[in-house]
Design an enzyme around this catalytic site. Structure first.
Site, PDB file in Angstrom:
ATOM      1  N   GLY A  39       0.796  -0.624  -0.576  1.00 11.76           N
ATOM      2  CA  GLY A  39      -0.141   0.016   0.031  1.00 11.76           C
ATOM      3  C   GLY A  39       1.351   1.450   0.130  1.00 11.76           C
ATOM      4  N   THR A  40       0.043   2.291   0.558  1.00 13.10           N
ATOM      5  CA  THR A  40       0.690   3.996   0.518  1.00 13.10           C
ATOM      6  C   THR A  40       2.197   3.483   1.475  1.00 13.10           C
ATOM      7  OG1 THR A  40      -1.772   4.974  -0.263  1.00 13.10           O
ATOM      8  CG2 THR A  40       0.665   5.864   1.336  1.00 13.10           C
ATOM      9  N   THR A 149      -8.910  -0.522   1.756  1.00 11.09           N
ATOM     10  CA  THR A 149      -8.129   0.438   0.170  1.00 11.09           C
ATOM     11  C   THR A 149      -7.730   1.506   1.100  1.00 11.09           C
ATOM     12  OG1 THR A 149     -10.320   1.126  -0.088  1.00 11.09           O
ATOM     13  CG2 THR A 149     -10.232  -0.780  -0.651  1.00 11.09           C
ATOM     14  N   GLY A 150      -7.279   2.008   1.890  1.00 13.31           N
ATOM     15  CA  GLY A 150      -6.563   3.674   1.612  1.00 13.31           C
ATOM     16  C   GLY A 150      -7.698   4.518   1.629  1.00 13.31           C
ATOM     17  N   GLY A 190       1.410  20.173   7.634  1.00 16.20           N
ATOM     18  CA  GLY A 190       1.281  18.792   8.072  1.00 16.20           C
ATOM     19  C   GLY A 190       2.451  18.141   8.406  1.00 16.20           C
ATOM     20  N   GLY A 193       4.015  17.166   4.489  1.00 13.79           N
ATOM     21  CA  GLY A 193       4.438  18.560   4.110  1.00 13.79           C
ATOM     22  C   GLY A 193       5.846  18.299   4.940  1.00 13.79           C
ATOM     23  N   VAL A 245      -3.771  29.391   0.199  1.00 11.75           N
ATOM     24  CA  VAL A 245      -3.364  29.211  -0.974  1.00 11.75           C
ATOM     25  C   VAL A 245      -5.001  29.379  -2.273  1.00 11.75           C
ATOM     26  CG1 VAL A 245      -2.297  27.607  -2.995  1.00 11.75           C
ATOM     27  CG2 VAL A 245      -1.380  28.520  -0.826  1.00 11.75           C
ATOM     28  N   HIS A 453      21.112   5.184  33.137  1.00 11.89           N
ATOM     29  CA  HIS A 453      21.577   6.440  33.274  1.00 11.89           C
ATOM     30  C   HIS A 453      23.057   6.418  31.814  1.00 11.89           C
ATOM     31  CE1 HIS A 453      23.572   9.839  33.547  1.00 11.89           C
ATOM     32  NE2 HIS A 453      24.881   9.510  33.767  1.00 11.89           N
TER      33      HIS A 453
HETATM   34  P1  FAD Z   1      -3.014   2.297   2.279  1.00  7.36           P
HETATM   35  O1  FAD Z   1      -1.514   2.014   2.292  1.00  7.36           O
HETATM   36  O2  FAD Z   1      -3.766   3.350   1.465  1.00  7.36           O
HETATM   37  O3  FAD Z   1      -2.961   0.262   1.166  1.00  7.36           O
HETATM   38  C1  FAD Z   1      -4.489   0.348   0.721  1.00  7.36           C
HETATM   39  C2  FAD Z   1      -4.397  -0.814  -1.067  1.00  7.36           C
HETATM   40  O4  FAD Z   1      -5.063  -0.747  -1.218  1.00  7.36           O
HETATM   41  C3  FAD Z   1      -3.243   0.418  -1.783  1.00  7.36           C
HETATM   42  O5  FAD Z   1      -2.343  -1.104  -2.447  1.00  7.36           O
HETATM   43  C4  FAD Z   1      -4.468   0.272  -3.077  1.00  7.36           C
HETATM   44  O6  FAD Z   1      -3.808  -0.215  -4.834  1.00  7.36           O
HETATM   45  C5  FAD Z   1      -5.294  -1.121  -2.733  1.00  7.36           C
HETATM   46  N1  FAD Z   1      -6.078  -0.673  -3.466  1.00  7.36           N
HETATM   47  C6  FAD Z   1      -6.682   0.778  -3.616  1.00  7.36           C
HETATM   48  N2  FAD Z   1      -8.740   0.442  -3.621  1.00  7.36           N
HETATM   49  C7  FAD Z   1      -8.682  -0.672  -4.425  1.00  7.36           C
HETATM   50  C8  FAD Z   1      -9.049  -2.042  -5.141  1.00  7.36           C
HETATM   51  N3  FAD Z   1     -10.522  -1.409  -5.383  1.00  7.36           N
HETATM   52  N4  FAD Z   1      -9.369  -3.443  -5.165  1.00  7.36           N
HETATM   53  C9  FAD Z   1      -7.505  -3.869  -5.168  1.00  7.36           C
HETATM   54  N5  FAD Z   1      -6.889  -2.831  -4.589  1.00  7.36           N
HETATM   55  C10 FAD Z   1      -6.894  -1.429  -3.957  1.00  7.36           C
HETATM   56  N6  FAD Z   1       2.119   6.394   8.219  1.00  7.36           N
HETATM   57  C11 FAD Z   1       2.456   5.952   9.804  1.00  7.36           C
HETATM   58  O7  FAD Z   1       2.224   5.769  10.529  1.00  7.36           O
HETATM   59  N7  FAD Z   1       4.183   6.984  10.108  1.00  7.36           N
HETATM   60  C12 FAD Z   1       4.722   7.400   9.209  1.00  7.36           C
HETATM   61  O8  FAD Z   1       5.727   8.038   9.305  1.00  7.36           O
HETATM   62  C13 FAD Z   1       3.830   7.524   7.640  1.00  7.36           C
HETATM   63  N8  FAD Z   1       4.729   8.770   7.136  1.00  7.36           N
HETATM   64  C14 FAD Z   1       3.555   8.612   5.770  1.00  7.36           C
HETATM   65  C15 FAD Z   1       4.571   9.605   4.398  1.00  7.36           C
HETATM   66  C16 FAD Z   1       4.487   9.748   3.176  1.00  7.36           C
HETATM   67  C17 FAD Z   1       4.457  10.456   2.104  1.00  7.36           C
HETATM   68  C18 FAD Z   1       2.503   9.178   3.151  1.00  7.36           C
HETATM   69  C19 FAD Z   1       2.493   9.462   1.853  1.00  7.36           C
HETATM   70  C20 FAD Z   1       2.161   8.377   3.813  1.00  7.36           C
HETATM   71  C21 FAD Z   1       2.309   8.445   5.156  1.00  7.36           C
HETATM   72  N9  FAD Z   1       1.453   7.582   6.819  1.00  7.36           N
HETATM   73  C22 FAD Z   1       2.665   7.238   7.863  1.00  7.36           C
HETATM   74  C23 FAD Z   1       0.373   7.329   5.966  1.00  7.36           C
HETATM   75  C24 FAD Z   1       0.018   6.086   6.205  1.00  7.36           C
HETATM   76  O9  FAD Z   1       0.744   5.312   4.763  1.00  7.36           O
HETATM   77  C25 FAD Z   1      -1.544   5.947   5.895  1.00  7.36           C
HETATM   78  O10 FAD Z   1      -2.174   5.767   7.168  1.00  7.36           O
HETATM   79  C26 FAD Z   1      -1.781   4.035   5.764  1.00  7.36           C
HETATM   80  O11 FAD Z   1      -0.890   3.580   4.333  1.00  7.36           O
HETATM   81  C27 FAD Z   1      -2.382   3.118   5.973  1.00  7.36           C
HETATM   82  O12 FAD Z   1      -2.811   1.950   5.106  1.00  7.36           O
HETATM   83  P2  FAD Z   1      -3.805   1.460   5.390  1.00  7.36           P
HETATM   84  O13 FAD Z   1      -3.999   0.134   4.704  1.00  7.36           O
HETATM   85  O14 FAD Z   1      -5.293   1.893   5.280  1.00  7.36           O
HETATM   86  O15 FAD Z   1      -4.011   1.901   3.218  1.00  7.36           O
END
Ligand code: FAD
Length: 474
Positions: A39-40, A149-150, A190, A193, A245, A453
């Site tokens: 994922g993300t 799906t994030g 945030g 950024g 902005v 310590h």
């Molecule tokens: P996601 O990780 O978004 O995964 C969702 C997955 O679902 C993706 O792979 C997508 O392709 C898949 N998907 C979506 N729709 C479908 C579909 N219909 N069929 C099949 N697959 C699908 N969080 C932290 O806790 N610590 C950090 O240091 C941190 N740093 C970050 C830095 C950046 C630059 C970003 C953008 C985010 C960061 N985050 C961090 C946030 C973190 O990435 C998310 O909170 C986390 O990934 C959420 O997990 P999730 O499983 O809900 O979804």
């Protein structure tokens, strides 16, 4: 073949849920539309950003701190290509690790876009292939569905932003800039950024942050965000706060950002080589067919779920960024575990009062529980204990004296309600506070716990002492 559980999405919510479900003996499959799992977080979020944050922090240390420690190496030379390759290799090892864990736990995976046809049915379209089963599948039967799906990049409300991921970039593009921009404007003060702004500032970019609110890190403890802004200003950041902005456009130099004071006044435009729009993320439930399947959404486009992560349709659950709550990987992971346990007939549970959050800048910011502002608003009587790292021996030895520990405890019971740390290694230190709070501990419990310590963590103990009595070393 019918599964016990099919999880749509393999981010930290989905993949952890799948592993836990398989460990609990459930026949489990994951549907993922991306080429890689994770994922993300693993592909374009937590992991690549931390690889760059670490590498750029080392670069900055070599340039500034080494000399004071008596290490003369000359001015460090940046090899950006190699730094980006380190980031890519880190991502690859992590996403491959998830694929390995799926195999190890006998979890089937379908490559393609999942859609909920109704309770018990998921369709997969696209490059549909299944590991572990063989053959093409279009419809999967399952007793339970978990939507994981994030989220996706959110734009700026009311402003058209044409991301080309080179000059006008989201967090994804900011992880792969081909060269260090001379100037970078970050829209949004945030976590994302400020972390990515820090990466490029350390590598040489002049960074300006344009933020709608009057403070950076909105929602964090006020004292923390104020001190952190001062520290970032010392590192060369410029801030335009209370600024709305109204336009982001390509220009001769690169791109321009136009903004006006939220309170009213003349608009201003600044030019930069690169503009990073980091205004937050939106829940991603596109093309899942949830409306047709009768799954309720809330007013912000998130899947509605109850305390047990159940949607209104029996057998359909939702976790992670696509539901309410902090958009954090570990929150998604814990929800994944809780859902798997619930489906397996156990008592899955997430304690939303004790979810730590970390900003991986230099110094780090970490917090868990309530802020002072939240306690005031809730009318809760509290005590504050603080201790600065400037009075900590280890911090002095390492030249990491910036920041402090702040502990908030209930005035009557002394129960710790919130801990906020600005300082080197804050993201590791916060967990002793999380464990304490999970067990309903008091500041006296923390202060009477022997701390090794010399460690930075002694400042946590001293702040705890200061909460109900007096610190020793100040
Ligand atoms: P996601 O990780 O978004 O995964 C969702 C997955 O679902 C993706 O792979 C997508 O392709 C898949 N998907 C979506 N729709 C479908 C579909 N219909 N069929 C099949 N697959 C699908 N969080 C932290 O806790 N610590 C950090 O240091 C941190 N740093 C970050 C830095 C950046 C630059 C970003 C953008 C985010 C960061 N985050 C961090 C946030 C973190 O990435 C998310 O909170 C986390 O990934 C959420 O997990 P999730 O499983 O809900 O979804």
């Amino acid at each position: 073949m019918a599964y016990d559980v099919v999880i749509i999405g393999s981010g930290p919510g989905g993949y952890v849920c799948a592993i836990k479900a398989a460990q609990l003996g459930l026949k489990t499959a994951v549907v993922e539309k991306n080429a890689t799992f994770g994922g993300t977080c693993l592909n374009i979020g937590c992991i690549p950003s931390k690889a760059l944050l670490h590498a750029s922090e080392m670069f900055a240390e070599a340039g500034h701190a080494f000399d004071m420690l008596g290490i003369e190496v000359g001015a460090p030379k940046l090899n950006l290509k190699k730094m980006l390759a380190h980031k890519d290799a880190t991502v690859a090892s992590n996403v491959n690790g998830v694929a390995f864990l799926f195999k190890k736990n006998k979890i089937d995976s379908f490559r393609g876009t999942g859609k909920v046809i109704g309770a018990g049915k998921v369709s997969v379209t696209g490059e549909v292939s299944v590991t572990g089963e063989g053959g093409k599948v279009e419809e999967i039967e399952t007793k339970n569905i978990v939507i994981a799906t994030g989220s996706d990049v959110a734009g700026i409300p009311g402003v058209k932003v044409d991301f080309d991921e080179k000059v006008i970039v989201s967090s994804t593009g900011a992880l792969s800039l081909a060269k260090v921009p001379g100037s970078l404007v970050v829209v949004g003060g945030g976590v994302i950024g400020l972390e990515l702004g820090s990466v490029w500032a350390r590598l040489g970019a002049k960074v300006t942050v344009v933020e709608f609110l009057d403070t950076i890190l909105g929602g964090m403890d006020g004292e923390v965000s104020k001190q952190f802004q001062r520290l970032l200003s010392k590192q060369g950041f410029e801030f335009k706060l209370g600024a709305k902005v109204t336009g982001v456009a390509k220009s001769k130099k690169g791109a321009s950002v136009t903004f006006e004071p939220v309170k009213g006044g003349a608009a201003e435009t600044i030019e930069a080589d690169v503009v990073l729009v980091a205004t937050g993320r939106r829940p991603y439930a596109d093309s899942l067919g949830l409306k047709e399947a009768g799954v309720e959404m809330d007013e912000r486009g998130r899947v509605k779920s109850d305390g047990h992560l159940r949607t209104n349709v029996p057998g359909i659950y939702a976790i992670g960024d696509v539901i309410a709550g902090p958009m954090l990987a570990h929150k998604a992971e814990d929800e994944g575990v809780a859902v798997a346990e619930t489906i397996a007939g156990q008592a899955g549970h997430v304690n939303y009062d004790v979810i730590p959050s970390v900003v991986y800048t230099s110094p780090e910011i970490a917090s868990v529980g309530k802020t002072e502002e939240e306690l005031k608003k809730a009318g809760i009587d509290y005590r504050v204990g603080k201790f600065p790292f400037s009075a900590n021996g280890r911090a002095r030895a390492m030249l990491h004296t910036d920041g402090f520990v702040k502990i908030l405890a209930d005035k009557a019971s002394d129960r710790v309600l919130g801990v906020h740390i600005v300082g080197f290694g804050a993201g590791e230190m916060i967990h002793e506070a999380a464990v304490l709070m999970e067990f309903g501990g008091s500041s006296e419990d923390l202060a009477r716990t022997c701390h090794a310590h010399p460690t930075m963590s002694e400042a946590v103990k001293e702040a705890a002492l200061a909460t109900f009595f007096k610190p020793i070393h100040i």
